[in-house]
Design an enzyme around this catalytic site. Structure first.
Site, PDB file in Angstrom:
ATOM      1  N   PHE A  29       0.659  -0.949   0.173  1.00  0.00           N
ATOM      2  CA  PHE A  29      -0.014  -0.183   0.170  1.00  0.00           C
ATOM      3  C   PHE A  29       0.553   1.014  -0.104  1.00  0.00           C
ATOM      4  O   PHE A  29       1.442   0.782   0.902  1.00  0.00           O
ATOM      5  CB  PHE A  29      -0.271   0.381   1.260  1.00  0.00           C
ATOM      6  N   SER A  97       3.668  -6.324   2.396  1.00  0.00           N
ATOM      7  CA  SER A  97       2.741  -5.270   2.795  1.00  0.00           C
ATOM      8  C   SER A  97       1.352  -5.607   2.712  1.00  0.00           C
ATOM      9  O   SER A  97       1.056  -7.154   2.725  1.00  0.00           O
ATOM     10  CB  SER A  97       3.000  -4.218   3.010  1.00  0.00           C
ATOM     11  N   MET A  98       0.586  -4.897   1.928  1.00  0.00           N
ATOM     12  CA  MET A  98      -0.638  -5.643   1.381  1.00  0.00           C
ATOM     13  C   MET A  98      -0.418  -6.216   0.355  1.00  0.00           C
ATOM     14  O   MET A  98      -1.340  -7.236   0.069  1.00  0.00           O
ATOM     15  CB  MET A  98      -1.278  -4.274   1.190  1.00  0.00           C
ATOM     16  N   ASP A 194       8.480  -3.861  13.104  1.00  0.00           N
ATOM     17  CA  ASP A 194       8.448  -3.282  12.172  1.00  0.00           C
ATOM     18  C   ASP A 194       7.135  -2.728  13.091  1.00  0.00           C
ATOM     19  O   ASP A 194       6.315  -2.668  13.373  1.00  0.00           O
ATOM     20  CB  ASP A 194       7.454  -4.831  12.148  1.00  0.00           C
ATOM     21  N   HIS A 224       9.580  -2.622   8.755  1.00  0.00           N
ATOM     22  CA  HIS A 224       8.429  -2.938   7.802  1.00  0.00           C
ATOM     23  C   HIS A 224       9.313  -3.154   6.778  1.00  0.00           C
ATOM     24  O   HIS A 224       8.689  -3.924   5.450  1.00  0.00           O
ATOM     25  CB  HIS A 224       6.936  -1.980   7.765  1.00  0.00           C
TER      26      HIS A 224
END
Length: 254
Positions: A29, A97-98, A194, A224
């Protein structure tokens, strides 16, 4: 809906032609293919065919992201999968992530994917919880990318549209019920620290996913955005090893 703004230089999709083993890589994202390009280039050197699509609304202008939906983000990844299917006999899907969240949705839909690789996959983002159900503000300031290594520049927007945050939250909420149905081999990687997505997200995924073959890796020197951080070479090594474990011998790359 067509995007109004040109693609930011360096944020373009990338494609590296290789053998019959395809790797689809999704950024997260607010990110772009630039954030996962090192992984793509490094895996391509092993002979794989690698594609990193730019998700709808990303890498142009935040006004494009404001109009984009999670269904369109999934469609961007799904189209990448179909592109690789035309060339490759074995496909692995990787997401950060996303991008990892979208990877789980793709794995739920396509059981012929050979394996999935998740990097700090997002099911919850605590810092955005206060925006749930809100109709304002229209824009939310985006902090510095969560990267431990010094001097690393990630292409991203300076502000996130509230509409897109709500789309992301809905996508994450829809993911846990899918996990028991996914039987594809999985490599789950999480950073020990993270500041965006709690590492417990990956622990939950690995515990609840229906896959019989599971590999878990903890990254101790990255935050992250691990694909651009200190452990990026380690990520490539684990990915190559995982792929070799689960690809048919007829397309073994050596």
């Amino acid at each position: 809906m067509k995007e109004k703004y040109p693609v930011i230089q360096g944020a373009e999709s990338f494609y590296f032609e290789g053998n019959e083993v395809g790797i689809l890589i999704s950024h997260g994202f607010m990110g772009t293919p630039q954030s996962v390009r090192f992984l793509g280039e490094s895996l391509a050197k092993h002979g794989y065919t690698v594609y990193g699509p730019r998700l709808k609304g990303h890498g142009t202008h935040c006004r494009d992201l404001e109009k984009a939906t999670s269904a369109e983000w999934f469609q961007s990844l799904e189209e990448g999968y179909k592109r690789l299917k035309r060339k490759c006999s074995a496909i692995f899907v990787m997401g950060q992530s996303m991008g990892g969240t979208l990877t789980l949705h793709l794995a739920n839909k396509y059981g012929d994917i050979r394996g999935i690789i998740l990097i700090n996959s997002a099911l919850t983002i605590p810092s955005l919880e206060y925006l749930r159900g809100k109709s304002s503000p229209r824009w939310v300031p985006e902090g510095k990318p969560d990267i431990k290594a010094k001097g690393v520049f990630e292409i991203t927007y300076s502000q996130a549209p509230l509409t897109a945050i709500h789309e992301l939250q809905q996508l994450m909420e829809a993911t846990p019920p899918l996990l028991p149905n996914i039987a594809i081999p999985v490599l789950g990687m999480k950073s020990s620290v993270d500041h965006v997505v709690p590492p417990e997200n990956t622990v939950f995924i690995m515990k609840n996913i229906g896959s019989f073959k599971k590999n878990a890796v903890t990254l101790h020197n990255s935050y992250h955005v691990a694909s651009m951080d200190n452990d990026k070479e380690q990520i490539v090594r684990h990915c190559h090893q995982f792929i070799q474990q689960h690809v048919y011998h007829k397309v073994y790359t050596g």
